[in-house]
Design an enzyme around this catalytic site. Structure first.
Site, PDB file in Angstrom:
ATOM      1  N   CYS A  87      -4.982 -13.596  14.131  1.00 19.85           N
ATOM      2  CA  CYS A  87      -5.815 -13.556  15.331  1.00 19.85           C
ATOM      3  C   CYS A  87      -5.375 -14.631  16.326  1.00 19.85           C
ATOM      4  O   CYS A  87      -4.296 -14.517  16.895  1.00 19.85           O
ATOM      5  CB  CYS A  87      -7.291 -13.684  14.941  1.00 19.85           C
ATOM      6  SG  CYS A  87      -8.407 -13.133  16.223  1.00 19.85           S
ATOM      7  N   HIS A 204      -8.179  -9.672  10.401  1.00 20.67           N
ATOM      8  CA  HIS A 204      -8.484 -10.851   9.575  1.00 20.67           C
ATOM      9  C   HIS A 204      -8.501 -10.504   8.087  1.00 20.67           C
ATOM     10  O   HIS A 204      -9.560 -10.160   7.548  1.00 20.67           O
ATOM     11  CB  HIS A 204      -9.869 -11.394   9.937  1.00 20.67           C
ATOM     12  CG  HIS A 204      -9.946 -12.076  11.252  1.00 20.67           C
ATOM     13  ND1 HIS A 204      -9.748 -13.429  11.392  1.00 20.67           N
ATOM     14  CD2 HIS A 204     -10.214 -11.607  12.491  1.00 20.67           C
ATOM     15  CE1 HIS A 204      -9.893 -13.778  12.663  1.00 20.67           C
ATOM     16  NE2 HIS A 204     -10.180 -12.684  13.361  1.00 20.67           N
ATOM     17  N   GLU A 206      -8.550 -12.463   5.655  1.00 18.18           N
ATOM     18  CA  GLU A 206      -9.400 -13.399   4.909  1.00 18.18           C
ATOM     19  C   GLU A 206     -10.861 -12.983   4.904  1.00 18.18           C
ATOM     20  O   GLU A 206     -11.668 -13.541   4.172  1.00 18.18           O
ATOM     21  CB  GLU A 206      -9.233 -14.819   5.479  1.00 18.18           C
ATOM     22  CG  GLU A 206     -10.014 -15.135   6.747  1.00 18.18           C
ATOM     23  CD  GLU A 206      -9.357 -14.625   8.035  1.00 18.18           C
ATOM     24  OE1 GLU A 206      -8.417 -13.805   7.944  1.00 18.18           O
ATOM     25  OE2 GLU A 206      -9.803 -15.028   9.128  1.00 18.18           O
TER      26      GLU A 206
END
Lengths: 234, 742
Positions: A87, A204, A206
């Site tokens: 990002c 993302h 994560e």
């Protein structure tokens, strides 16, 4: 053993998230490195996390690209240390010249936070080898400026060299205009550099590393890091 | 407004400061002399409705605010509740209505910033934001501009600071055409032994200013927020503050880093009335005086006067009293984060607030008087009349139940809010396990088994019809929403949005509303630990519907055992638990069928709520129910349809069983009876769940079976989910697309 370093810029806000995901998925806690430091400790992988470094003032990632630590990040990347930018990290990689192109304002002009489907286009890189080429995975985006842009020559080269890692797609894996959430050229969600060791991606991984969060498709980015590192050491 | 220490105070200047003539007389009496202009400014903001709660205090005192788990009730920056194991949850909701109408983007953004500061000031890391929004009619010319600006402003601030916005509620009504509501809530997590307070205890200690520099923005914001609007409201734009979420993010990190050391004696954010209220509150609570030298205040503009600095509402600023020996360590932390750090004064033993600027004394006021002398009014009020009950058969039946369902689900009151919450980062921090779109948002307490559930609710049409019953309903709806995800409701924060309290009928709404809130909170053991009152939401004599927004917070003991609303498997049964009386007064169906809301709102039975809530939480934790949804706006059929739609493109439909009781069918499907939940169970568990309800004397019955990809009802053409979804998801994007002229 995985020695990851997460760079913390003022305004980073996914630094703890990626720290947690790396530790939970690989079992190895990364080092958190302040942007004002002169050098990154010797690492198997460097992570530029998401967020709003410097408040996204000037241009997303533009100021972070000139942070003191970035000289060493660029040097280490050029010397072969794998780097992933997620990002805002992707934006910083573009601003610092490690990856081509730029991330423009979303076509809708709105910030968008939602799960999207991605088609894996290259499963041979340091960060993607635990995926399978052509498979469709679900990973969320959360950005206002994720509209990937580059001139057509660059885009052709990226595609020709297999450097598009992920594309926005629908659930069936079709990369249609409707399945592109932000207007990105050729539905590009993530690209790698010439060596495949520097990855920039808007989604993302994560955020979806365990079921309670809504999915586990993000795990394999971190598993790939670990596997690639172990293979290199073996 | 130029100002020097010698400027003559005229009645016009007094009026410009929002003080009534009798209030100025009171000030003269207290001081025993004419105030200096800076002193007048200081008193005017301290005595504003916004800061002093002068119309509401007398009633707020009647609310239940304590309990075995309450660590801090109202009176500090935010409420604090014990979560066990040394963890505490810190939360508050606050309005930014007036500024958001004048300048929606910055008004809403700074509303979010302000409430986050209230929370991290207490030593908590903000972990979740929510909001309650009210806009005018969708077709009102200003509505789209206001919706677009407010949502973008909230997104701008919350997303940048990296705090997930995990839900909220938004609605439209022409009663808000000229006065929108923007109520922002923030929830933070702290350690019970690391809560920070605002009492400046000790003499000769440094008063430290950190954060952004002071500018001229927001001067008189608190006074503006304490007056009604007229044609000239747009001219008040300069009183709206400008937010910088990047600085806020740095301030959060720097403050939390400093709080981990043992350096801070007291800390307070500079919110409404900026330096004035933070200084006087800290000094008053600590029983000390404070002397400030304004020459030392970091300033963004040149030539600022003492008056301007004391009244500025520049954002992202904090005031701290530090242990002198820790000053250097503290400064190093703020320098690392690139923030201003300035010692601007010290505490004294005089109990006076002395403001010096350029060698002159600009104010010298007794602190206890300044902090505690605001007028307190018991304004005249008229008790609202109780409306009469509407019998179900008085409201005509529709041609088609499912056609009506589609109309309602695609209309402004019930349409999907996805267009709004997808602009909010609701996943950052990596602990969101209950996303927006369900009954309550849920975030994990990082690194533990525990979770925090948050819900915001109020149904203003109920409150308008019957402020007491309607406010009770708002409280129990949050309680039910927390219950529906499997949380134990802990406490609430309230945001009382009303019109001009100087009108007895408005004051009557307020008084009855507080009474209903007190009753519900007492019965449910669900105290009010923080809150905010916003009055004068009125333009040219037309006030908003009374809107006591409630923010409820609950504890999830184990986040692996939470429930959501999404239907899980074909063949499962849907059971409605709770009393069904087909109450159609004030229902969305009533307006659909008759064109207006009428009669009494659905009554709340607090004892039944408690029983049903306990049962639902137990069933969730035992794993006996697979999906849970409370029945609210729109009634039973809407609840069922929302559960079906929650599965997205792979969502499952429902075959409804015909209702065979005595009430009219449309009253059963669309009645808004309170205290009900719909649960999904496997066929094997259905009888057991029905029996468990019966043992508690709670009615329960099977309403349908999970099946196919449509809503089916005998005698009607099935309503495909794809068609229902298009109506439900289409409303807001279609409305907002015309914002761009597309």
């Amino acid at each position: 053993m995985l020695r990851a370093s997460v760079i913390v810029f003022p305004g980073s806000n996914c630094d703890r998230d990626v720290q947690t995901a790396i530790e939970r998925v690989t079992g190895f806690a990364p080092k958190m490195v302040w942007h004002g430091d002169a050098s990154v400790p010797s690492s198997d992988v460097i992570v530029l996390p998401g967020g709003f470094s410097y408040g996204d003032y000037l241009r997303c990632g533009a100021m972070a690209a000139h942070s003191p630590i970035m000289k060493d990040v660029v040097a280490k990347a050029n010397a072969g240390t794998p780097v992933i930018g997620i990002c805002n990290g992707f934006q910083i990689l573009c601003e610092s010249g490690l990856l081509p192109g730029a991330l423009l304002r979303n076509a809708s002009l709105h910030f968008i936070c939602r799960d999207v489907f991605l088609k894996v286009e290259n499963d041979q890189t340091f960060f993607t080898k635990c995926y399978r080429e052509g498979e469709v995975i679900k990973i969320p985006i959360a950005h206002g400026e994720g509209n990937y842009f580059a001139d057509s020559e660059t885009l052709d080269r990226l595609e020709g060299e297999g450097r598009v890692a992920f594309r926005y797609a629908n659930e069936a894996g079709e990369t249609t205009p409707e399945s592109c959430p932000n207007g990105a050229q050729r539905n590009i969600a993530g690209i790698v550099n010439e060596t495949g060791r520097v990855l920039g991606m808007m989604p993302h991984p994560e955020r979806l590393y365990e079921k309670a969060l809504g999915g586990t498709d993000g795990r394999r980015v971190f598993e790939s890091m670990l596997l690639s590192t172990l293979e290199a050491a073996a | 407004m130029t100002d020097t220490t010698t400027r003559k105070i005229t009645p016009q200047i007094v009026a410009e400061h929002g003080l009534k003539p009798d209030e100025y007389e009171r000030l003269l009496e207290i001081l025993g002399r004419e105030p200096l202009i800076c002193e007048l400014g200081i008193f005017s903001v301290m005595w504003s409705e916004h800061c002093s709660y002068k119309s509401s205090r007398v009633w707020l005192k009647t609310l239940p605010t304590s309990g075995p788990k309450v660590i801090q009730g109202p009176g500090e920056n935010a409420g604090v509740v014990d979560l066990g194991d040394g963890d505490a949850v810190v939360f508050k909701m606050e309005s930014h209505n007036h500024p958001s109408y004048i300048e929606p983007f910055q008004g809403a953004a700074t509303g979010v910033g302000g409430i986050m500061r209230d929370v991290f000031t207490m030593g908590a890391r903000p972990v979740a934001n929510m909001n309650a929004l009210r806009f005018g009619a969708p077709d009102h010319p200003k509505t789209r501009h206001l919706v677009g600006g407010v949502v973008a402003g909230i997104a701008h601030y919350g997303n940048c600071t990296g705090v997930p916005t995990i839900g909220g509620e938004t609605n439209f009504d022409e009663g808000y055409n000229n006065n929108i509501l923007v109520n922002a809530m923030c929830v933070g997590l702290a350690k019970t032994d690391k809560i920070f307070y605002s009492a400046a205890k000790g003499v000769g200690l440094p008063v430290v200013y950190v954060g952004s520099k002071t500018g001229r923005d927001g001067i008189h914001g608190a006074t503006m927020a304490s007056a009604e609007f007229d044609e000239k409201s747009d001219e008040k734009r300069p009183t709206v503050q400008v937010g910088d979420p990047f600085t806020e993010k740095l301030l959060i990190e720097a403050c939390l880093e400093l709080m981990a050391t043992d350096s801070i004696i007291a800390i307070q954010d500079m919110g409404a009335a900026g330096l004035t209220s933070s200084t006087s509150e800290m000094a008053d609570k600590g029983g000390v005086g404070i002397e400030l030298d304004l020459d030392l205040v970091p300033q963004r503009e040149t030539g600022m006067t003492a008056y301007e600095m004391m009244l500025s509402e520049s954002q992202e600023r904090m005031l701290m009293i530090l242990k002198p020996e820790r000053q250097e360590q503290a400064k190093a932390i703020f320098t690392k984060w690139g923030l201003d750090f300035a010692v601007i004064g010290q505490t004294t033993d005089t109990q006076r607030m002395v403001i010096k600027h350029k060698g002159k004394i600009e104010a010298d006021l007794p602190v206890p008087v300044l902090a505690n002398s605001a007028p307190m009014y018991k304004r005249p009020y008229i008790e609202p009349k109780k409306p009469s009950k509407i019998l179900p058969e008085w409201v005509p039946a529709p041609n088609s139940i499912l056609g009506t369902l589609k109309d309602l689900m695609g209309g402004p009151a019930l349409a999907s809010r996805r267009w709004i919450w997808e602009q909010y980062d609701h996943m950052v921090m990596g602990d969101t396990v209950g996303r927006p779109g369900g009954d309550a948002g849920v975030v994990r307490v990082h690194g533990t088994k525990k979770g925090i559930a948050v819900a915001c609710d109020v149904t203003p049409r109920y409150v308008t019809a019957d402020p007491e019953e309607g406010t009770k309903q708002a409280v129990v709806e949050t309680w039910r929403n927390l219950t529906a995800v499997g949380a134990d409701p802990l406490a609430i924060t309230d945001n009382m949005n009303f019109a001009n309290p100087e009108r007895p009928e408005i004051m009557g709404q307020f008084v009855a509303s507080v009474r209903g809130m007190a009753e519900a909170c007492t019965a449910l053991d669900y105290p009010v630990v923080s809150g905010n009152v916003s009055l004068y939401n009125e333009t040219n004599g037309v006030g908003i519907p009374p809107t006591p927004a409630i923010g409820g917070v609950g504890l999830v003991p184990d986040w692996t055992k939470i429930a959501d609303i999404r239907l899980k498997s074909e063949g499962n049964m849907l059971i409605v638990i709770g009393r069904e009386e087909g109450h159609l007064g004030q229902s969305l169906y009533q307006r659909h069928a008759t064109g207006k809301f009428d009669g009494a709102p659905p009554p709340v039975d607090l004892q039944d709520e408690i029983k049903a809530g306990r049962l639902i939480r137990t069933l969730i934790r035992e794993g006996r129910v697979l999906a849970v949804h409370d029945c609210a706006d729109g009634g039973l059929l809407v609840a069922v349809a929302e559960m079906a739609l929650a599965g997205g493109s792979s969502g499952l439909g429902v075959e409804l069983y015909p209702y065979e009781g005595k009430l009219p069918a449309h009253a059963i499907w669309f009645g808004e009876d309170q205290g009900r939940y719909v649960v999904e169970v496997t066929p094997q568990k259905a009888e057991e769940v029905l029996e468990r309800a019966r043992l508690l004397e709670l009615p329960a019955r099977i309403v349908g079976r999970v099946s196919g990809d449509a809503i089916g009802l005998k005698g009607e053409k099935p309503l495909p989910l794809s068609e229902l979804r298009a109506a439900h998801e289409g409303f807001l994007p279609n409305l907002m697309q015309s914002e761009l002229g597309a």
